[in-house]
Design an enzyme around this catalytic site. Structure first.
Site, PDB file in Angstrom:
ATOM      1  N   CYS A 174       0.797  -1.220   0.000  1.00 48.47           N
ATOM      2  CA  CYS A 174       0.000   0.000   0.000  1.00 48.47           C
ATOM      3  C   CYS A 174       0.837   1.280   0.000  1.00 48.47           C
ATOM      4  O   CYS A 174       0.302   2.360  -0.243  1.00 48.47           O
ATOM      5  CB  CYS A 174      -0.929   0.014   1.215  1.00 48.47           C
ATOM      6  SG  CYS A 174      -2.140  -1.326   1.231  1.00 48.47           S
ATOM      7  N   HIS A 253      12.483   0.975   5.680  1.00 44.71           N
ATOM      8  CA  HIS A 253      12.253  -0.438   5.341  1.00 44.71           C
ATOM      9  C   HIS A 253      12.672  -1.317   6.519  1.00 44.71           C
ATOM     10  O   HIS A 253      13.810  -1.253   6.966  1.00 44.71           O
ATOM     11  CB  HIS A 253      13.066  -0.806   4.101  1.00 44.71           C
ATOM     12  CG  HIS A 253      12.509  -1.957   3.334  1.00 44.71           C
ATOM     13  ND1 HIS A 253      12.217  -3.173   3.901  1.00 44.71           N
ATOM     14  CD2 HIS A 253      12.189  -2.081   2.018  1.00 44.71           C
ATOM     15  CE1 HIS A 253      11.748  -3.995   2.987  1.00 44.71           C
ATOM     16  NE2 HIS A 253      11.713  -3.360   1.828  1.00 44.71           N
ATOM     17  N   HIS A 337      -1.697  19.836   7.437  1.00 47.25           N
ATOM     18  CA  HIS A 337      -2.595  18.755   7.030  1.00 47.25           C
ATOM     19  C   HIS A 337      -1.874  17.411   7.087  1.00 47.25           C
ATOM     20  O   HIS A 337      -0.681  17.325   6.782  1.00 47.25           O
ATOM     21  CB  HIS A 337      -3.117  18.993   5.611  1.00 47.25           C
ATOM     22  CG  HIS A 337      -3.696  20.354   5.402  1.00 47.25           C
ATOM     23  ND1 HIS A 337      -4.895  20.742   5.946  1.00 47.25           N
ATOM     24  CD2 HIS A 337      -3.219  21.429   4.721  1.00 47.25           C
ATOM     25  CE1 HIS A 337      -5.143  21.997   5.600  1.00 47.25           C
ATOM     26  NE2 HIS A 337      -4.141  22.443   4.867  1.00 47.25           N
ATOM     27  N   HIS A 341      -2.403   6.841   5.913  1.00 48.50           N
ATOM     28  CA  HIS A 341      -2.879   5.722   5.104  1.00 48.50           C
ATOM     29  C   HIS A 341      -4.169   5.145   5.677  1.00 48.50           C
ATOM     30  O   HIS A 341      -4.193   4.662   6.815  1.00 48.50           O
ATOM     31  CB  HIS A 341      -1.810   4.622   5.059  1.00 48.50           C
ATOM     32  CG  HIS A 341      -2.292   3.350   4.444  1.00 48.50           C
ATOM     33  ND1 HIS A 341      -2.823   3.299   3.177  1.00 48.50           N
ATOM     34  CD2 HIS A 341      -2.322   2.076   4.922  1.00 48.50           C
ATOM     35  CE1 HIS A 341      -3.167   2.048   2.906  1.00 48.50           C
ATOM     36  NE2 HIS A 341      -2.874   1.295   3.938  1.00 48.50           N
ATOM     37  N   HIS A 370     -14.254   5.370   5.351  1.00 49.42           N
ATOM     38  CA  HIS A 370     -15.706   5.171   5.399  1.00 49.42           C
ATOM     39  C   HIS A 370     -16.322   5.243   4.007  1.00 49.42           C
ATOM     40  O   HIS A 370     -17.171   4.415   3.652  1.00 49.42           O
ATOM     41  CB  HIS A 370     -16.336   6.234   6.304  1.00 49.42           C
ATOM     42  CG  HIS A 370     -17.813   6.090   6.474  1.00 49.42           C
ATOM     43  ND1 HIS A 370     -18.730   6.724   5.652  1.00 49.42           N
ATOM     44  CD2 HIS A 370     -18.550   5.377   7.368  1.00 49.42           C
ATOM     45  CE1 HIS A 370     -19.954   6.419   6.039  1.00 49.42           C
ATOM     46  NE2 HIS A 370     -19.879   5.602   7.074  1.00 49.42           N
ATOM     47  N   ASN A 374     -10.312   0.839   1.931  1.00 47.97           N
ATOM     48  CA  ASN A 374      -8.863   0.815   1.731  1.00 47.97           C
ATOM     49  C   ASN A 374      -8.603   0.600   0.243  1.00 47.97           C
ATOM     50  O   ASN A 374      -8.761  -0.503  -0.272  1.00 47.97           O
ATOM     51  CB  ASN A 374      -8.237  -0.311   2.562  1.00 47.97           C
ATOM     52  CG  ASN A 374      -6.720  -0.380   2.421  1.00 47.97           C
ATOM     53  OD1 ASN A 374      -6.131   0.282   1.571  1.00 47.97           O
ATOM     54  ND2 ASN A 374      -6.084  -1.174   3.257  1.00 47.97           N
TER      55      ASN A 374
END
Length: 459
Positions: A174, A253, A337, A341, A370, A374
Site C-alpha cells: 500500500c 524499510h 494537514h 494511510h 468510510h 482501503n
C-alpha cells in the site's frame, strides 16, 4: 596621457563587464539547476466507479456467501466488516456482482482498464496536456503483473510516443504510491523539461480470498476498488500553475526484521488457496517503521526548538538512562494537514495517537476509509481531495502523507501547497462532501450481531 587614461578606463569597464557577465552566467546555471531539480504536482485525479458497483453491508454479505463459506467464516467476515469503519458506499469490481465471483485474467484486466481510463482522461483534461506529451510513465499495482505490462497497455491505449520511459512497480504494498513518487522525482532530476505520469491502484478481482484462514479473510473486508493518477513536472514554466511542490520524501524499510517482513504476505493457506495474510504483528511493525521514519524526517521539518528538545530527551533516555517518557515532537508545528494511510480504523487511530493528532487531523483518513474503503496506494489522494473539497487547503500550507505497506515499509512525503485549489474543479467528493464528517458506526451493526449471535461474544 589622455589616451592612456582612456585605455585604462576601457580595460576597467571591459573587466567589470566580463565579471558581471560571468556572475550572471554562473547564477543562471545555478538557478537552472535548482529549478530543474524541483518536482511539481500539476494535477491529480481519483477514480469513482459507477453507482451500480457500490458494496453496502448487505451486498458484502452476499458476495462473501457466494463462495459458500462455513458459518464461522461468514460470521467472522461480517463481524470484521461491521466494525471496520467502512460505510455503505464503497465499491467492488464488476466480477463481484456476477452470479459467481470470477477471478479470471479478462476480469482482472477489465478492472485495471476502467481505473486507468477514468483517472487518466480526467488528468489530461485537468492539466491540458496530451498523452503524447508524457515523457515518463510509472504504474504501481501490487498484486497484478500481467504481460504485456500495465504500462504497455496505457501506452497502447493512448498512443504515447515510442520513446516514453515506462516503469511498473509491483509487490510493494500500500505504500507503493510514495515509492513510485520517489522514482518519478529521481527520474525528473535526470531528464530535464519532462512530464511524468504516475498511476496507483490495486486489483481486487485476481486477489479475492475464498478460503477459511482468518488472517487472510481480513483483506476481503477492508480493500475496495479505487485508483489515482498524478501529473508531475520539473519544468520551470509549470511553477506558476502547479498545485503543490514535493519538498521531502523519506523511505523506511524493516525487511531485515523477520516479524515485520511476515506481517503482510501473499501466500497459500493450508488448503492451497491463495490470499494475503495479515499478522497480529502488523500494528507493532507499523509503529516501529513510523518511529524510524519520523526520526529521519524530524530534522528536516521541525522548528529548531522542537528538534533541540527531542534530542535532549533522547540523550536523557539513551545516555543518562533517565526514567522519562520519550518526547513526541509536535508535528502540528510543521504541517497543517495530515494524510494517514486509510488502511483500517486501528491503523489510523494508532498513528493519530502516536503523533498526538486531533480528531480534526485524522478526520480525512477516517472519512476516506468510510466512503471509499482501503484503496491501497491511492488512498492518500482521496484524503487530499477530501481536504480540498472541505476548503481546508490554502496556499503555503504543508501536507504530510504517511503510507504503510508490506515489507514492512513506512514511506512519507511532504508537499508545499503553491496555490489554493479551484472550487470549480472536479473533485471525487463533490456529490457527497456535505454529508461529511459523519459517524462511522455501521447502521446495521445491532441487526447483524443479533442475526449472527455476536452480542454475547462482544460483551
Amino acid at each position: 596621457m589622455e589616451e592612456g587614461l582612456m585605455l585604462g578606463f576601457h580595460l576597467t569597464f571591459l573587466s567589470a563587464t566580463l565579471c558581471v557577465l560571468l556572475v550572471c552566467s554562473v547564477a543562471a546555471l545555478l538557478l537552472r539547476k535548482w529549478m530543474g531539480n524541483r518536482c511539481y504536482l500539476i494535477a491529480y485525479a481519483c477514480y469513482k466507479p459507477p453507482d451500480e458497483r457500490m458494496l453496502n453491508t448487505e451486498a458484502s454479505e452476499y458476495v462473501i456467501s457466494k463462495s459458500d463459506p462455513p458459518p464461522e467464516s461468514l460470521r467472522f467476515q461480517v463481524n470484521v466488516h461491521i466494525k471496520s469503519g467502512l460505510g455503505q458506499r464503497t465499491y467492488a469490481p464488476n466480477s463481484f456482482f456476477q452470479e459467481n465471483v470470477v477471478s479470471s485474467m479478462s476480469e482482472g484486466w477489465l478492472e485495471m482498464q476502467e481505473t486507468f481510463v477514468a483517472t487518466l482522461d480526467k488528468l489530461f483534461d485537468k492539466s491540458n496536456i496530451r498523452p503524447c506529451d508524457v515523457d515518463i510513465l510509472i504504474v504501481n499495482v501490487c498484486c497484478f503483473a500481467p504481460a504485456p505490462s500495465l504500462s504497455a497497455w496505457i501506452v497502447n491505449h493512448y498512443h504515447m510516443r515510442e520513446d516514453v520511459r515506462t516503469y511498473n512497480v509491483s509487490g510493494m504494498g500500500c505504500s507503493a504510491g510514495v515509492i513510485a513518487l520517489g522514482l518519478a522525482r529521481d527520474l525528473l532530476k535526470v531528464h530535464k523539461n519532462s512530464y511524468a505520469v504516475l498511476v496507483s491502484t490495486e486489483n481486487l478481482t485476481m486477489n479475492r480470498y475464498e478460503g477459511n484462514d482468518k488472517s487472510m479473510m481480513m483483506s476481503n473486508c477492508l480493500f475496495r476498488v479505487g485508483g489515482s493518477s498524478l501529473l508531475l513536472s520539473n519544468k520551470a514554466v509549470d511553477g506558476s500553475r502547479a498545485k503543490m511542490e514535493l519538498v521531502h520524501l523519506v523511505r523506511t524499510h524493516l525487511g531485515q526484521n523477520d516479524q515485520a517482513y511476515n506481517s503482510i504476505v501473499q501466500r497459500e493457506d493450508d488448503e492451497d488457496v491463495m490470499g494475503v495474510s495479515l499478522s497480529t504483528y502488523l500494528i507493532e511493525a507499523a509503529g516501529i517503521a513510523l518511529k524510524n521514519n519520523i526520526t529521519t524526517l524530524a530534522s528536516k521539518v521541525l522548528p529548531i526548538s522542537e528538534q533541540m528538545y527531542f534530542v535532549y530527551n533522547l540523550l536523557c533516555i539513551k545516555l543518562l538512562k533517565a526514567s522519562v517518557k520519550p518526547y513526541v515532537p509536535n508535528f502540528r508545528l510543521a504541517f497543517e494537514h495530515f494524510c494517514i494511510h486509510p488502511g483500517g480504523r486501528a491503523v489510523i487511530n494508532g498513528i493519530g495517537k502516536s503523533l498526538k493528532l486531533t480528531d480534526y487531523d485524522t478526520e480525512p483518513a477516517h472519512m476516506t476509509l468510510h466512503r471509499f474503503g482501503n484503496t491501497s496506494s491511492s488512498g492518500l489522494w482521496y484524503e487530499l481531495a477530501y481536504m480540498e473539497a472541505k476548503r481546508r487547503v490554502k496556499k503555503g500550507d504543508r501536507v504530510w502523507q504517511i503510507a504503510l505497506g508490506s515489507g514492512f515499509k513506512c514511506n512519507t512525503v511532504v508537499w508545499k501547497v503553491l496555490k489554493k485549489p479551484d472550487p470549480c474543479e472536479y473533485n471525487v467528493w463533490s456529490d457527497c462532501i456535505d454529508d461529511y464528517p459523519c459517524t462511522t458506526r455501521n447502521p446495521f451493526e445491532l441487526e447483524y450481531k443479533q442475526r449472527f449471535n455476536l452480542l454475547s461474544k462482544q460483551s
